[in-house]
Design a protein around this motif. Structure first.
Motif, PDB file in Angstrom:
ATOM      1  N   UNK A 149      -1.356 -17.519 -40.138  1.00  0.00           N
ATOM      2  CA  UNK A 149      -1.779 -18.434 -38.954  1.00  0.00           C
ATOM      3  C   UNK A 149      -1.546 -17.594 -37.736  1.00  0.00           C
ATOM      4  N   UNK A 150      -2.074 -17.858 -36.527  1.00  0.00           N
ATOM      5  CA  UNK A 150      -1.822 -17.212 -35.144  1.00  0.00           C
ATOM      6  C   UNK A 150      -2.300 -17.957 -34.109  1.00  0.00           C
ATOM      7  N   UNK A 151      -1.715 -17.980 -33.115  1.00  0.00           N
ATOM      8  CA  UNK A 151      -2.321 -18.386 -31.767  1.00  0.00           C
ATOM      9  C   UNK A 151      -2.421 -17.406 -30.657  1.00  0.00           C
ATOM     10  N   UNK A 152      -3.419 -17.828 -29.709  1.00  0.00           N
ATOM     11  CA  UNK A 152      -3.365 -16.897 -28.694  1.00  0.00           C
ATOM     12  C   UNK A 152      -3.771 -17.947 -27.554  1.00  0.00           C
ATOM     13  N   UNK A 157      -6.813 -18.674 -15.077  1.00  0.00           N
ATOM     14  CA  UNK A 157      -7.768 -19.550 -13.989  1.00  0.00           C
ATOM     15  C   UNK A 157      -8.776 -20.172 -14.348  1.00  0.00           C
ATOM     16  N   UNK A 158      -8.679 -21.414 -13.642  1.00  0.00           N
ATOM     17  CA  UNK A 158      -9.630 -22.869 -14.037  1.00  0.00           C
ATOM     18  C   UNK A 158     -10.914 -22.729 -13.043  1.00  0.00           C
ATOM     19  N   UNK A 228      -7.412 -21.391 -23.321  1.00  0.00           N
ATOM     20  CA  UNK A 228      -7.450 -20.583 -21.886  1.00  0.00           C
ATOM     21  C   UNK A 228      -6.683 -21.729 -20.820  1.00  0.00           C
ATOM     22  N   UNK A 229      -6.202 -22.647 -21.182  1.00  0.00           N
ATOM     23  CA  UNK A 229      -5.917 -23.699 -20.319  1.00  0.00           C
ATOM     24  C   UNK A 229      -4.278 -24.259 -20.383  1.00  0.00           C
ATOM     25  N   UNK A 230      -3.586 -23.601 -21.353  1.00  0.00           N
ATOM     26  CA  UNK A 230      -2.222 -24.003 -21.918  1.00  0.00           C
ATOM     27  C   UNK A 230      -1.557 -22.805 -22.606  1.00  0.00           C
ATOM     28  N   UNK A 231      -0.417 -22.437 -22.014  1.00  0.00           N
ATOM     29  CA  UNK A 231       0.381 -21.646 -22.606  1.00  0.00           C
ATOM     30  C   UNK A 231       1.180 -21.868 -23.768  1.00  0.00           C
ATOM     31  N   UNK A 232       1.127 -21.317 -24.977  1.00  0.00           N
ATOM     32  CA  UNK A 232       1.686 -21.708 -26.286  1.00  0.00           C
ATOM     33  C   UNK A 232       2.535 -20.653 -26.646  1.00  0.00           C
ATOM     34  N   UNK A 250       5.182 -11.512 -28.029  1.00  0.00           N
ATOM     35  CA  UNK A 250       3.938 -12.042 -28.102  1.00  0.00           C
ATOM     36  C   UNK A 250       3.604 -11.399 -29.404  1.00  0.00           C
ATOM     37  N   UNK A 251       2.940 -11.985 -30.303  1.00  0.00           N
ATOM     38  CA  UNK A 251       2.699 -11.373 -31.652  1.00  0.00           C
ATOM     39  C   UNK A 251       1.682  -9.925 -31.662  1.00  0.00           C
TER      40      UNK A 251
END
Length: 328
Positions: A149-152, A157-158, A228-232, A250-251
């Motif tokens: 499993x992995x997230x990025x 910017x919106x 691209x709209x929320x930092x996890x 940060x993996x």
């Protein structure tokens, strides 16, 4: 080292990061090309580069350059890398490698015809902590791998006009961010046998969130999340029958990880000791390949980069994202 003479195509943020790491590593950075002389001159002054070219054509024609780093947005990678290959230069192109698998395959074919190296700049694969993780897996330290499993996830910017949100510029979370976990999953588990993807599209038609569930040979499963709209947390994990690996945030950059046994005992702790951002390791790899006359590296062969683009194509098809040039 072969003493390759490096040229950088384009002068954006990622180009600056790469140039800085080349300088840190003592590699031979000799030229930069931009769409304007002013931009090329400023970049050259910043990194003490001898040749500043006012066009990409002038850069790839420079006889003092052996290898080109392509750092333009995704839709330009194919055109820019092809230009360099046609002028006899080896190429390392930013990820995502191209806009789609067809473009990637074209570059693979051209490079093979010309006897040149073409390589995706997936710098994470070359970092010391990822090298150690592959060693542990090869040694059997994790037993049978059952899940990855992995997230990025980042708050970016919106503005609809920003390249990250503009379809004509290859915008969306998948190609900018999702390429990292998808490539990581490929690295550990190989090609997916099934792909299921869901996503949320914004007003421009670009993807803001993408999640995948994939199966792999032997029944192993993988999950990824990109936004691209929320930092996890930006962490990753590899789950095996004998142990698991927990990669800290940060993996995908120089970081720490632990090998944890089923009873919770930490068997190994690893901490990266890297100068700069760590992008120099992919440059070392490119130089070794050219020195040894090898056009398909073992860490990330170009054939695998092409296949990964095919996976991204399938994910985009499932979430309903097409880029304007694909509509023709």
């Amino acid at each position: 080292m072969t003493g390759l003479r490096w040229g950088i195509l384009a002068t954006g943020g990622i180009a600056g990061a790469f140039a800085s790491d080349l300088r840190t590593a003592g590699l031979d950075l000799v030229a930069v090309g931009s769409r304007s002389q002013e931009s090329a001159d400023a970049f050259a002054a910043r990194f003490d580069i001898a040749h500043a070219h006012p066009s990409y054509e002038a850069l790839v024609a420079d006889p003092d350059v052996d290898i080109i780093y392509v750092s333009t947005p995704h839709p330009m990678h194919h055109e820019n890398a092809r230009l360099a290959l046609e002028n006899g230069k080896h190429v390392i192109a930013e990820k995502a490698f191209t806009l789609n698998a067809a473009e990637a395959h074209d570059l693979q074919t051209l490079a093979a015809e010309r006897g040149l190296l073409v390589m995706e700049a997936m710098w994470t694969r070359y970092l010391p902590h990822m090298v150690r993780i592959r060693e542990l897996i090869a040694e059997g330290a994790l037993g049978e791998i059952r899940a990855v499993s992995a997230d990025h996830t980042q708050l970016l910017p919106s503005d609809p006009a920003h390249r990250l949100n503009a379809l004509e510029l290859g915008g969306g979370a998948l190609l900018d961010l999702g390429i990292y976990p998808i490539s990581f999953i490929w690295d550990i588990l190989g090609a997916p046998t099934t792909i299921r993807a869901v996503g949320r599209l914004i007003e421009t038609g670009a993807d803001a969130e993408v999640a995948t569930v994939m199966t792999h040979e032997g029944g192993a499963v993988s999950t990824s999340l990109s936004s691209s709209r929320a930092a996890g947390p930006n962490v990753a994990g590899i789950l095996g029958t004998a142990a698991r690996i927990e990669i800290d945030t940060v993996w995908y950059a120089p970081t720490t990880f632990r090998v944890v046994l089923p009873d919770g005992t930490v068997q190994e702790e690893y901490s990266s000791q890297v100068e700069g951002r760590g992008m120099q390791y992919q440059a070392f790899a490119a130089e070794r390949l050219v020195r040894d006359g090898i056009l398909e590296g073992d860490i990330l062969p170009i054939a695998e980069s092409v296949a990964i683009m095919g996976t991204l194509d399938e994910i985009r098809a499932q979430i309903g994202v097409r880029y304007p040039r694909e509509e023709a």
